[in-house]
Design an enzyme around this catalytic site. Sequence first.
Site, PDB file in Angstrom:
ATOM      1  N   HIS A 176       0.784  -1.233   0.000  1.00  0.00           N
ATOM      2  CA  HIS A 176       0.000   0.000   0.000  1.00  0.00           C
ATOM      3  C   HIS A 176       0.815   1.281   0.000  1.00  0.00           C
ATOM      4  CE1 HIS A 176      -2.979  -2.987   1.070  1.00  0.00           C
ATOM      5  NE2 HIS A 176      -3.848  -2.147   0.564  1.00  0.00           N
ATOM      6  N   HIS A 200     -11.148   7.855  13.130  1.00  0.00           N
ATOM      7  CA  HIS A 200     -12.401   7.298  13.624  1.00  0.00           C
ATOM      8  C   HIS A 200     -12.729   6.089  12.777  1.00  0.00           C
ATOM      9  CE1 HIS A 200     -15.333   9.906  11.046  1.00  0.00           C
ATOM     10  NE2 HIS A 200     -14.483   9.248  10.338  1.00  0.00           N
ATOM     11  N   ARG A 238      12.899  21.333  23.299  1.00  0.00           N
ATOM     12  CA  ARG A 238      14.287  21.579  23.628  1.00  0.00           C
ATOM     13  C   ARG A 238      14.345  22.045  25.087  1.00  0.00           C
ATOM     14  NH1 ARG A 238      18.763  21.605  25.333  1.00  0.00           N
ATOM     15  NH2 ARG A 238      20.608  22.348  24.241  1.00  0.00           N
ATOM     16  N   CYS A 270      15.274  26.429  16.907  1.00  0.00           N
ATOM     17  CA  CYS A 270      16.435  26.356  17.783  1.00  0.00           C
ATOM     18  C   CYS A 270      17.668  26.823  17.001  1.00  0.00           C
ATOM     19  CB  CYS A 270      16.637  24.921  18.258  1.00  0.00           C
ATOM     20  SG  CYS A 270      18.006  24.764  19.409  1.00  0.00           S
ATOM     21  N   TYR A 315      24.999  30.150  22.442  1.00  0.00           N
ATOM     22  CA  TYR A 315      24.126  30.796  21.463  1.00  0.00           C
ATOM     23  C   TYR A 315      24.740  32.061  20.884  1.00  0.00           C
ATOM     24  CZ  TYR A 315      20.815  27.415  23.185  1.00  0.00           C
ATOM     25  OH  TYR A 315      20.221  26.239  23.532  1.00  0.00           O
TER      26      TYR A 315
HETATM   27  N1  LIG Z   1      12.970  27.777  30.905  1.00  0.00           N
HETATM   28  C1  LIG Z   1      13.490  27.336  29.749  1.00  0.00           C
HETATM   29  N2  LIG Z   1      13.168  27.967  28.611  1.00  0.00           N
HETATM   30  C2  LIG Z   1      13.664  27.557  27.440  1.00  0.00           C
HETATM   31  C3  LIG Z   1      14.558  26.464  27.365  1.00  0.00           C
HETATM   32  C4  LIG Z   1      14.864  25.792  28.570  1.00  0.00           C
HETATM   33  O1  LIG Z   1      15.596  24.804  28.585  1.00  0.00           O
HETATM   34  N3  LIG Z   1      14.323  26.260  29.748  1.00  0.00           N
HETATM   35  N4  LIG Z   1      15.101  26.110  26.136  1.00  0.00           N
HETATM   36  C5  LIG Z   1      15.140  27.163  25.116  1.00  0.00           C
HETATM   37  C6  LIG Z   1      15.545  26.723  23.798  1.00  0.00           C
HETATM   38  S1  LIG Z   1      17.209  26.570  23.507  1.00  0.00           S
HETATM   39  C7  LIG Z   1      14.644  26.562  22.778  1.00  0.00           C
HETATM   40  S2  LIG Z   1      15.140  26.192  21.217  1.00  0.00           S
HETATM   41  C8  LIG Z   1      13.204  26.722  23.030  1.00  0.00           C
HETATM   42  C9  LIG Z   1      12.455  25.467  22.623  1.00  0.00           C
HETATM   43  O2  LIG Z   1      11.091  25.616  22.822  1.00  0.00           O
HETATM   44  P1  LIG Z   1      10.140  24.366  22.692  1.00  0.00           P
HETATM   45  O3  LIG Z   1      10.647  23.278  23.582  1.00  0.00           O
HETATM   46  O4  LIG Z   1       8.787  24.867  23.059  1.00  0.00           O
HETATM   47  O5  LIG Z   1      10.207  23.946  21.250  1.00  0.00           O
HETATM   48  O6  LIG Z   1      12.897  26.981  24.396  1.00  0.00           O
HETATM   49  C10 LIG Z   1      13.804  27.854  25.014  1.00  0.00           C
HETATM   50  N5  LIG Z   1      13.295  28.212  26.313  1.00  0.00           N
HETATM   51 MO   LIG Z   2      17.483  26.120  21.257  1.00  0.00          MO
END
Ligand SMILES: Nc1nc2c(c(=O)[nH]1)N[C@H]1C(S)=C(S)[C@@H](COP(=O)(O)O)O[C@H]1N2
Ligand SMILES: [Mo]
Length: 572
Positions: free
Chosen positions: A130, A154, A229, A276, A414
Amino acid sequence: MLLLRHCRSLTPFSPLNIQRRLVTPVVASCAVRLCSSRSEDQRFYYQQLHSPYWRYGLAGLLAGTGAVLAYGLHHHKAERVDTSVLSEEKTSSFPTISQEEVTKHRSLEDGVWVTFKGGVYDITEFVAMHPGGDKILLAAGGALEPFWALYAVHNQDHVLEILSEYKVGELSVEDLRKQQAVKSSDPYSTDPERHPVLHINSLKPFNAEPPPEILTDSYITPSAIFFKRNHLPVPQVDPASFQLHVEGLPGGVLTLSLQDLKTRFPKHTVTATLQCAGNRRSEMNKVKLVKGLNWGIAAISNATWGGAKLRDVLLAAGYNPDVAQWAHHVQFEGLDKDVTGTTYGASIPLKKAVSEDGDVLLAYEMNGEDLPADHGFPLRVVVPGTVGARNVKWLGKIIVSAEESSSHWQQNDYKGFSPGTDWDTVDFKSAPAIQELPIQSAITTPADGSTIDRSQETVTVKGYAWSGGGREVVRVDVSLDGGKSWQVAQLQSSEKGLPPGPSPPTGQAWAWKLWEIEAPLPPETQEVEIICKAVDNSYNMQPDSVPPIWNLRGVLSNAWHRVKVKIREDEE
Ligand SMILES: Nc1nc2c(c(=O)[nH]1)N[C@H]1C(S)=C(S)[C@@H](COP(=O)(O)O)O[C@H]1N2
Ligand SMILES: [Mo]
C-alpha cells in the site's frame, strides 16, 4: 489527570525503549486540530475511508494521514478492551507474544509487527502493498495507539476488521502491565509523557524533533510533535499558586497570578515559528565535529500562541519612554533549575519587548489549549522572529535592566563565530548573543537517500522556509541538478493551503511558509541532488555550503539544503 492515566494503561510500551511509549491528553486534542487543517493526503484518506475502497484508507490511518477521530470514543473503547486483555483468563486462541519479540519486527526485511489493544499484528504484507507504507514503519515494532491519537482516526471498527486479518498473537500480560512505569527519584521522573514518533536527541533533559516527513504535513505543528528543547527537568508548576514577578520598573515589583494575566490584559494570538539555534547542526558535524545536540532539519515548528502582550504587562508595571534612557534589555528567568538552583534565563532587547509591532507574548496557550508541560506550562514568553533560546519557558520572573541576562545561555552560548575560531581561541564576550535568526529553508520530502521510480516522471518536493526578525520569505528556489538550473516553488502561508494568502504587515512575518513543487525527473541519471534555498524580503539568501559558516557550536546552520535521491529505472 484521569485521562492521562487511562492513556498510559492502553499503550503497550516497548520495554527496550521506554521513551517511545508515551501518549498525552494533549495528543488527543491536537489530533482533532491537525485533522481540521486539511492536506491533500488527509482528504484523500478521508474520502477513501467513506468509500467502498475504505480498505485503502488503512495505509493512511496507520501512517497517520488519517481522518478525524472522536478520540474520547476511541479512548473509552480501547480502555474496555484492555481491561479484558489484562484479566488472567484469556480465551484467545492466538499465541502470547512478548514486546521484545514485537520490537524485533520493524522493517520489511524482518517483518512489520505492531500492537493494538493488546493484539499483535503482522502487517508486513499490507505495508508492502500500500501507498504510504513507509510512514506506517514509524509505528513498526510498537503500539499503534499513539499514532492514531496523533492523527485522529475514527471508524475504528473498519480498521479493526482489516487488522484482524493480520493478527498473529496476543501481547503478554506482563508487557501490558509494564505500562504502569515505576517512577523513581530521578529529577526527570516527573517529565511529561511524549509522543513516540519524536526522534530523540537526548532523553534527560528531553530534546526531540519530529520526523521531517510529517513536519510539513500541517501548517500548524500539532503540539505533541512540536520540537522540544529542554536544558533541565520540566518543573512542576501549580497554576493556582503560580506567580509572575515583573521587576526593574518605576512601579516597583508587579506580581501577577495566571488569572491576572488572563483577565487583566487583552488576549492576543500570534502564529509564530520557533527555531532552535542548533537546527540542522548535524550538517555542520559532517564538516567537522561541533559541540551540541545533533539536530536534524526539524528543530523548528510553527504554532499559534495565545496570551498577554509583554508590552501591556510592562506598561502595567510602570514602563514609560523615560525607562529607555537607561534600560536596554528585558531579562527572563525560567522556573526550571539545575542541581545548584540556577534557573534557565535569557534576555531580549527592550526595544523588541515594548514595540507594538514586536508581538512579544506572555503565552499561556499553544494551539488553542493550555501550554503543554514541555512547552512551558503555565507561562512562557514567545518572541516572534527571535531564536528559540530567548523564548523562555516556565516563566517566573521578568527583569527590565541595563544589562543583558547574566545567564550562561545568554553569555557563553548561542553565539556565532568564524570557522577559524576553536575552543582554545574562542572569546564568548567578543560576539553578540543571537537574537533574530537568518533566512532558512529545508526539504522535508523526499527523504535523503530515498528512491523514486523513473516511471513516476515527476517528483514532488516539499519543505519549509522561514526568516528571523519578521522578514517574509518571498521565494524558494529548487534545483534538481545540483544547482545548475532552478525552479520556483509554490508557497503556502496559511492553513488553507496553496496558493499563499495575503502577506502579513511588513516586518511581522513571524510564521514559516511551507512550499512545494512538482518537478520533472531529469533524464538519463540514476541519482539527483535536490536543493532548496529561500529568499526573504530583504533579499537575504542562504549560503551555498556549510564550510564557510561552520562554527564550533554548530549554530546558525542555514546552508542550501541538499538531499540525494536515487532513480530506479523501469525493469524490462
Ligand atoms: N525555561 C526554559 N526555557 C527555554 C529552554 C529551557 O531549557 N528552559 N530552552 C530554550 C531553547 S534553547 C529553545 S530552542 C526553546 C524550545 O522551545 P520548545 O521546547 O517549546 O520547542 O525553548 C527555550 N526556552
Ligand atoms: Mo534552542
